[in-house]
Design a protein around this motif. Structure first.
Motif, PDB file in Angstrom:
ATOM      1  N   VAL B  69      58.475  32.365  25.162  1.00 51.98           N
ATOM      2  CA  VAL B  69      58.987  30.087  24.970  1.00 51.98           C
ATOM      3  C   VAL B  69      59.083  30.291  23.645  1.00 51.98           C
ATOM      4  O   VAL B  69      58.099  30.634  23.104  1.00 51.98           O
ATOM      5  CB  VAL B  69      58.796  29.161  25.937  1.00 51.98           C
ATOM      6  N   LYS B  84      64.115  25.173  20.222  1.00 50.94           N
ATOM      7  CA  LYS B  84      62.492  25.625  20.246  1.00 50.94           C
ATOM      8  C   LYS B  84      63.205  25.949  22.342  1.00 50.94           C
ATOM      9  O   LYS B  84      63.605  24.914  22.619  1.00 50.94           O
ATOM     10  CB  LYS B  84      61.566  24.413  20.743  1.00 50.94           C
ATOM     11  N   GLY B  86      62.932  28.331  26.064  1.00 53.50           N
ATOM     12  CA  GLY B  86      62.452  29.705  26.762  1.00 53.50           C
ATOM     13  C   GLY B  86      63.170  29.904  27.984  1.00 53.50           C
ATOM     14  O   GLY B  86      63.820  29.354  28.288  1.00 53.50           O
ATOM     15  N   LEU B  97      64.177  26.990  29.803  1.00 60.99           N
ATOM     16  CA  LEU B  97      63.007  26.020  29.306  1.00 60.99           C
ATOM     17  C   LEU B  97      63.816  25.303  28.176  1.00 60.99           C
ATOM     18  O   LEU B  97      64.112  25.446  27.064  1.00 60.99           O
ATOM     19  CB  LEU B  97      61.592  27.198  29.372  1.00 60.99           C
ATOM     20  N   LYS B  98      63.862  24.121  28.637  1.00 62.40           N
ATOM     21  CA  LYS B  98      64.441  23.345  27.641  1.00 62.40           C
ATOM     22  C   LYS B  98      63.550  22.108  26.649  1.00 62.40           C
ATOM     23  O   LYS B  98      61.861  22.239  27.212  1.00 62.40           O
ATOM     24  CB  LYS B  98      65.475  22.416  27.958  1.00 62.40           C
ATOM     25  N   ALA B 100      61.226  21.914  24.523  1.00 64.12           N
ATOM     26  CA  ALA B 100      59.811  22.967  24.431  1.00 64.12           C
ATOM     27  C   ALA B 100      58.731  22.022  23.414  1.00 64.12           C
ATOM     28  O   ALA B 100      59.459  22.386  22.354  1.00 64.12           O
ATOM     29  CB  ALA B 100      60.112  24.382  24.316  1.00 64.12           C
ATOM     30  N   THR B 101      57.702  21.968  23.165  1.00 65.22           N
ATOM     31  CA  THR B 101      56.466  21.478  22.600  1.00 65.22           C
ATOM     32  C   THR B 101      56.006  22.855  22.446  1.00 65.22           C
ATOM     33  O   THR B 101      55.198  23.652  23.539  1.00 65.22           O
ATOM     34  CB  THR B 101      56.253  20.588  22.874  1.00 65.22           C
ATOM     35  N   ALA B 107      51.639  25.094  25.220  1.00 69.14           N
ATOM     36  CA  ALA B 107      53.034  25.452  25.334  1.00 69.14           C
ATOM     37  C   ALA B 107      53.980  23.892  26.329  1.00 69.14           C
ATOM     38  O   ALA B 107      53.178  24.041  27.474  1.00 69.14           O
ATOM     39  CB  ALA B 107      53.584  26.929  25.772  1.00 69.14           C
ATOM     40  N   SER B 108      54.459  23.818  26.163  1.00 75.20           N
ATOM     41  CA  SER B 108      54.929  23.258  27.492  1.00 75.20           C
ATOM     42  C   SER B 108      56.347  23.299  27.479  1.00 75.20           C
ATOM     43  O   SER B 108      56.863  22.848  27.066  1.00 75.20           O
ATOM     44  CB  SER B 108      54.393  21.334  27.771  1.00 75.20           C
ATOM     45  N   ALA B 109      57.045  22.465  28.521  1.00 74.92           N
ATOM     46  CA  ALA B 109      58.538  22.718  28.542  1.00 74.92           C
ATOM     47  C   ALA B 109      59.530  21.980  29.738  1.00 74.92           C
ATOM     48  O   ALA B 109      58.666  22.162  30.753  1.00 74.92           O
ATOM     49  CB  ALA B 109      59.371  23.845  28.330  1.00 74.92           C
ATOM     50  N   SER B 120      58.542  21.426  35.436  1.00 71.28           N
ATOM     51  CA  SER B 120      58.322  21.472  34.009  1.00 71.28           C
ATOM     52  C   SER B 120      57.078  22.450  34.200  1.00 71.28           C
ATOM     53  O   SER B 120      56.501  22.455  34.684  1.00 71.28           O
ATOM     54  CB  SER B 120      57.869  19.931  33.500  1.00 71.28           C
ATOM     55  N   SER B 122      53.731  23.305  31.997  1.00 67.97           N
ATOM     56  CA  SER B 122      52.263  23.158  30.246  1.00 67.97           C
ATOM     57  C   SER B 122      51.178  23.807  30.363  1.00 67.97           C
ATOM     58  O   SER B 122      50.764  24.422  31.620  1.00 67.97           O
ATOM     59  CB  SER B 122      51.785  21.552  30.986  1.00 67.97           C
TER      60      SER B 122
END
Lengths: 88, 310
Positions: B69, B84, B86, B97-98, B100-101, B107-109, B120, B122
């Protein structure tokens, strides 16, 4: 004498045309090349300024996928290879 | 007669060749225009590695994970934007993965199967020796998993490092100049020369091992701890510092301290964190504690002085 001159002119012209072809071909190809570490690919029918979110996501995901192949998959093979080499 | 025939052939060949070139050139240009080249470059790497997802309800229900990601810069038609995104492999199944932070070691998505939201993920990264391990949760198709991923070793590419250096020098021209000066001769003055950042970028892309470029990249990394590749670079520099193999500089010390502080904040969340701490980290903590003592005693001295004055 005159005929020989014409032949020379024709040869010169052919040479100029060949060089032009090489130069034009080089310039055109350069437009599609991107520097190292990046990917370059088509984006369907939409012009670049009108890439849809889906197309952007696909381009970006392809870049991430390439990183995974390079640093996870290939690295794993390298590790196995190193282990086998170490075992003799 | 023979010469005349030969000359005509040559002329015909030349004209034919000219026609081919003029006909071919626009076709090639169209093809390139039709390809719409998009340059995709990794700007911020989050989690990248493989590991395991273990069901929270049944420890024997587990699956292999592979994740990547990142923040990816897309450049096309003179414009540039960052996406962003993944990719997640759960066993053989591939997901995207959309949303995304990417935070400082987090990292989360959301997980998508084609265009359908199916879960999801995290993750938080923890240093173990010279490696980061990501740990967190994955929810996929209604099942909750604990996820563990070993961060892959990844070197930033020269083009990425050059972008980092350019960004650092654009945002911090004076510091950029100071960093170059501390290591050697300045390449140009980013504070006064408008083209300097581009010059530095071009130079550093061509000479990624130049000590000035490496230090500028490290200085960028110290301010961008959300990039896992940057954290790896800092860890390597800190390890060299800890073993005395590297000449300590303010840039390296600052980067180590910033990363050390980031890891220190994670301590409250992970009880096992204090085990097997890397040497460089212990050095950073010791230094940090010394600084705090000095600061406290200095503050105490000032307070005492004030009390005496009163």
């Amino acid at each position: 004498m005159n005929k020989s001159k014409n032949a020379k002119n024709a040869l010169t012209l052919a040479l100029v045309v060949l060089i032009s072809a090489v130069v034009i071909s080089g310039c055109v190809q350069q437009g599609g090349v991107t520097p190292g570490g990046s990917t370059s690919s088509g984006s369907g029918n939409a012009p670049p300024s009108q890439l849809t979110q889906s197309q952007k996501d696909s381009q970006a995901a392809a870049a991430v996928d390439a990183e995974m192949t390079q640093y996870i998959d290939n690295a794993s093979f390298a590790d196995i290879e190193n282990q086998l080499l170490a075992q003799g | 007669m023979w010469e005349e025939y030969d000359m005509k052939k040559l002329m015909a060949a030349a004209i034919a060749l000219a026609l081919v070139v003029f006909a071919f050139a626009p076709v090639r240009a169209d093809v390139v225009g039709g390809q719409n080249p998009v340059k995709a470059t990794i700007r911020t790497m989050g989690a990248l590695g493989n590991g395991l997802a273990i069901s929270q309800s049944n420890p024997l229900d587990f699956q292999l994970l592979k994740i990547g990601v990142a923040g990816v810069s897309l450049a096309y038609s003179g414009s540039e934007e960052t996406v962003k995104i993944g990719v997640l492999y759960f066993g053989e199944d591939k997901y995207r993965l959309k949303n995304a932070t990417l935070g400082n070691g987090t990292a989360s998505a959301n997980v998508y199967d084609n265009e359908t939201l199916v879960g999801s993920i995290s993750l938080t990264s923890y240093p173990k020796g010279d490696t980061e391990i990501w740990a967190g949760t994955l929810t996929l198709n209604g099942t909750a998993y604990n996820a563990y991923v070993i961060q892959a070793k990844r070197d930033a590419k020269p083009v990425e490092k050059a972008e980092n250096v350019k960004e650092y020098c654009t945002n911090n021209p004076e510091k950029c100049k100071a960093v170059m000066k501390a290591v050697g001769q300045i390449l140009c003055d980013p504070a006064t020369d408008g083209n300097c950042r581009d010059k530095i970028k071009t130079f550093c892309e061509a000479h990624p091992d130049d000590s000035r470029c490496k230090k500028l990249d490290l200085a960028f990394c110290a301010l961008n701890l959300n990039d896992s590749t940057c954290r790896q670079q800092i860890i390597q520099a800190c390890q060299l510092n800890a073993t005395g193999s590297n000449n300590d500089t303010n840039v390296t010390s600052d980067a180590c301290e910033r990363l050390g502080n980031l890891y220190e904040k994670k301590m409250g969340n992970a009880t096992g964190f204090l085990k097997h701490l890397p040497d460089w980290y212990n050095k950073v903590v010791e230094k940090s504690q010394e600084t705090r003592k000095i600061t406290a005693s200095h503050a105490g001295a000032i307070t005492g002085q004030k009390n005496e004055d009163n």
